[in-house]
Scaffold this motif. Sequence first.
Motif, short mmCIF file in Angstrom:
data_model
loop_
_atom_site.label_atom_id
_atom_site.label_comp_id
_atom_site.label_asym_id
_atom_site.label_seq_id
_atom_site.Cartn_x
_atom_site.Cartn_y
_atom_site.Cartn_z
N ALA A 1 23.71 25.52 6.92
CA ALA A 1 24.78 25.40 5.93
C ALA A 1 24.29 25.83 4.55
O ALA A 1 25.06 26.39 3.76
N THR B 1 23.96 20.91 8.18
CA THR B 1 24.45 21.84 9.20
C THR B 1 25.10 21.07 10.35
O THR B 1 24.53 20.11 10.86
N LYS B 2 26.29 21.50 10.71
CA LYS B 2 27.01 20.85 11.80
C LYS B 2 26.48 21.34 13.15
O LYS B 2 25.96 22.45 13.27
N ASP C 1 33.22 28.75 5.00
CA ASP C 1 33.99 28.94 6.23
C ASP C 1 34.69 30.29 6.28
O ASP C 1 35.17 30.71 7.35
N GLN D 1 26.76 25.13 14.80
CA GLN D 1 26.73 26.22 13.83
C GLN D 1 25.56 27.15 14.12
O GLN D 1 24.49 26.70 14.54
#
Length: 592
Positions: free
Chosen positions: A328, A320-321, A343, A324
Amino acid sequence: DARSDVKPQLDARARGRLSNMSHTARVRLATHSIARTMSFFNASRAMARVASVRASSRPTRAASASRASGPLRGVDGDDASCACCAPFIPIAHARAPSSSSAMASTRAVSTRSSSSASSGGAATWANAPVPAVARDLVDYLNDSWTAHHATSASVAMLERAGYEKLSEYDEWTHLKPGGKYYVTRNMSAVVAFAVGGAYVPGSGFNVIAAHTDSPCPKLKPVTKIKKGGFLNVGVQTYGGGLWHTWFDRDLSVAGRVLVKRGATMKHELVRIDRPIIRIPTLAIHLDRNVNTDGFKPNTETQFAPILATAIKGELEGQVTKDGQSHHALLLAVLAEELGCAPDDIADFELNVCDTQPSVIGGAAREFIFSGRLDNLASSYCAVRALLEATSDADLGKQSGVHMVALFDNEEVGSSSFYGGASPMMFDSLKRATTALSKSSPNSGGEGLIERTVRNSFLVSADMAHALHPNYMDKHEENHQPKMHKGVVVKHNANQRYATTAVTSFLFRECAKRENIPTQDFVVRNDMGCGSTIGPIIAAGMGIRTVDVGVPQLSMHSVREMCGTEDIDICFKHFTAFYRNFAEVDKTVAVDA
């Protein structure tokens, strides 16, 4: 030789799939069919042994053969023969010897009468029918994990019956007597109506209203939680659920997603069938007093489902960035199901859902075990009754309009533009009345809308509390609704329910004409009383209203239960309401 008369009794579905079955499945199917047929053959011989059976508590030969046959497997894959039965449960799927119409509408099993055996009487075996409408409800429940999915399933039923979709953005000038229509709002609420072929402006609308939502955890706008080496999902509680029942369940998510498809955003439904999250309880070794002090979880700090371990998520490449809102890994699972890139998911509204299927249960197959019975059972019966009562032959003789209204957000007060407190139902009634009057010889005259409402009647259908055998003191002595005894008419002097003596009589009389039973419920004076959309709509529209419901246990649990016969009775009662109300209404004069 008796065996020469053995012919496997395969239904149409089994015959269609026989060619795709494995050799093992074929053998199991043949074995079951032979044993089942032999059980009927031996039944006549068993009758001659009644005297000896009375002296012992052993079942008859027919019963033994039926039990030995085991579950029918291979018809629907490797599990039980019908979709509504839990796999690996040894229930004898023997059809009762009856007329073809009865066989088409019921599925029978054998069940031993323990009372007769214990009293020294003959060990009797009775056929316990499962009404077709109850089996169909199970399918509906399994399709309807959320309010959006329930609306979609209801729309599919309406469209198969020839109902035409309307849009609230367009004119309804083409409406006509004999027409069948539906309209949705937020894709979580739907109003459907059928206009009588003999419609006259000012005729009333006969309405059954229910709701599509149920208590559940819903995902927060930002769900990403990471603590203790785990990836958790942040949730908020929706409605008044029995939240302790959600612990240690195999859970997943379902709802609607906004997905970027080319240059546009699409509203799409999603459901992850496999269990992907779980809310584990704390071991008793770390909470020694839980059984004496009670299980009282904090829904903010102890209710976040576990999605994965952090290390496993990283090994899977789903990192996970920063910034966010969601893990993810969760987005990847949703994207895989939707067939898009992570996305491309712009936003979503997701419920936490139990993955255990709804089933027919009980030793005599007399119950439905499921989540969301409150209030999808009422929603399904309402739509099913509408379709039953608006066949072309029936509709042509009707002078009024039959309507179903399924709202969202009842569990949290109905205050949304697609809830029971919204003008959605009244908007549909008003627009339909106006459009239909323009195609009549006259415009309907003064006060058309007001006269239409006064001639209309609302059945507010929401589940009722059945008498609980382990908590009988929770019911008032003279008002103890029981399963298999009919739809419950709800009363409350403080207007928590909208029932009056007049509306109760009208609803009962519609059923009485077809010998359909009803029950009554009043809450104890020393207990609080819940409410429904009935008082909200009655006060907002000025429409006569009765509050009713199917009796059930475990209301607002992750798994509830009700009786199969009550679903059949409810369907028949609602159908009788549509067919008989116009005539019954003429027998009562109030404010005339």
